[in-house]
Design an enzyme around this catalytic site. Structure first.
Site, PDB file in Angstrom:
ATOM      1  N   LYS A  40      72.852  90.064 137.519  1.00  0.00           N
ATOM      2  CA  LYS A  40      71.852  89.879 136.646  1.00  0.00           C
ATOM      3  C   LYS A  40      72.329  89.341 135.343  1.00  0.00           C
ATOM      4  O   LYS A  40      73.339  89.887 134.699  1.00  0.00           O
ATOM      5  CB  LYS A  40      70.996  90.875 136.438  1.00  0.00           C
ATOM      6  CG  LYS A  40      69.850  90.442 135.640  1.00  0.00           C
ATOM      7  CD  LYS A  40      68.651  91.572 135.704  1.00  0.00           C
ATOM      8  CE  LYS A  40      67.209  91.062 135.062  1.00  0.00           C
ATOM      9  NZ  LYS A  40      66.679  89.876 135.222  1.00  0.00           N
ATOM     10  N   GLY A  45      77.579  94.644 132.704  1.00  0.00           N
ATOM     11  CA  GLY A  45      78.821  94.377 133.466  1.00  0.00           C
ATOM     12  C   GLY A  45      78.893  92.951 133.674  1.00  0.00           C
ATOM     13  O   GLY A  45      79.927  92.306 133.881  1.00  0.00           O
ATOM     14  N   CYS A  46      77.615  92.353 133.994  1.00  0.00           N
ATOM     15  CA  CYS A  46      77.731  90.690 134.222  1.00  0.00           C
ATOM     16  C   CYS A  46      78.168  89.863 132.986  1.00  0.00           C
ATOM     17  O   CYS A  46      78.760  88.814 133.321  1.00  0.00           O
ATOM     18  CB  CYS A  46      76.532  90.476 134.694  1.00  0.00           C
ATOM     19  SG  CYS A  46      75.908  91.380 136.235  1.00  0.00           S
ATOM     20  N   THR A  47      77.710  90.485 131.945  1.00  0.00           N
ATOM     21  CA  THR A  47      78.248  89.778 130.712  1.00  0.00           C
ATOM     22  C   THR A  47      79.570  89.657 130.447  1.00  0.00           C
ATOM     23  O   THR A  47      80.252  88.987 130.326  1.00  0.00           O
ATOM     24  CB  THR A  47      77.420  90.148 129.431  1.00  0.00           C
ATOM     25  OG1 THR A  47      76.096  89.899 129.684  1.00  0.00           O
ATOM     26  CG2 THR A  47      78.026  89.646 128.130  1.00  0.00           C
ATOM     27  N   ALA A  50      81.466  87.459 133.322  1.00  0.00           N
ATOM     28  CA  ALA A  50      81.322  86.311 132.503  1.00  0.00           C
ATOM     29  C   ALA A  50      82.134  85.882 131.531  1.00  0.00           C
ATOM     30  O   ALA A  50      82.864  84.747 131.697  1.00  0.00           O
ATOM     31  CB  ALA A  50      79.663  85.827 132.234  1.00  0.00           C
TER      32      ALA A  50
END
EC number: 1.11.1.24
Length: 157
Positions: A40, A45-47, A50
């Site tokens: 998401k 974690g995704c940030t 990225a």
């Protein structure tokens, strides 16, 4: 490295990207591809993942490698994520989860006692001929991008 006969062709797809264009694996043949699936936009974690890819883009460019992120978020969500985090690579919107199914990254998760189906953080390294040469499943963010870069340096240059 593996013999080409043992390698699996990367499943092709057609998705709308954060640049509002439609993209497929075929668009990137002739370059190595880091295709990563994440749960998401704008979550911790995704940030972090990225940002790690963003900060490694120059090295990956030198290794003739493109970075492509995929989640089930909308193009609008991707645009906000890119702007907020100053991302320098393409994000694709898989809102119907069809590409997630092709790459078998949808897994049952247990969130606060509730079972849901979500994207298991996964990265696929695809060579210039369109074959998957490495799969990373159940990815843990710390150190992952360095592992990806090292794999490409050691196997695809």
């Amino acid at each position: 490295m593996n013999d080409t006969l043992q390698l699996k062709k990367a499943p092709n797809f057609s998705l709308i990207g954060s640049d509002n264009n439609t993209h497929s694996i075929g668009d990137f043949l002739g370059k190595n591809i880091v295709l990563y699936f994440y749960p998401k936009d704008n979550t911790q974690g995704c940030t972090n993942e990225a940002i790690n890819f963003r900060d490694s883009k120059e090295i990956l460019d030198e290794l003739d490698t493109v970075i492509i992120g995929i989640s089930k978020d909308s193009v609008k969500s991707h645009e906000r994520f890119i702007e907020k985090q100053e991302l320098n690579f393409l994000l694709l919107a898989d809102e119907d989860k069809s590409v997630c199914q092709l790459y078998d990254v949808l897994k049952e998760k247990n969130m606060y006692g509730k079972k849901t189906i979500g994207i298991e953080r996964s990265t696929f390294i695809i060579n210039k001929d369109g074959y998957i040469v490495k799969e990373f499943r159940k990815v843990k963010v710390p150190g992952h991008v360095d592992t990806v870069v090292n794999f490409i340096k050691e196997n695809l240059v």
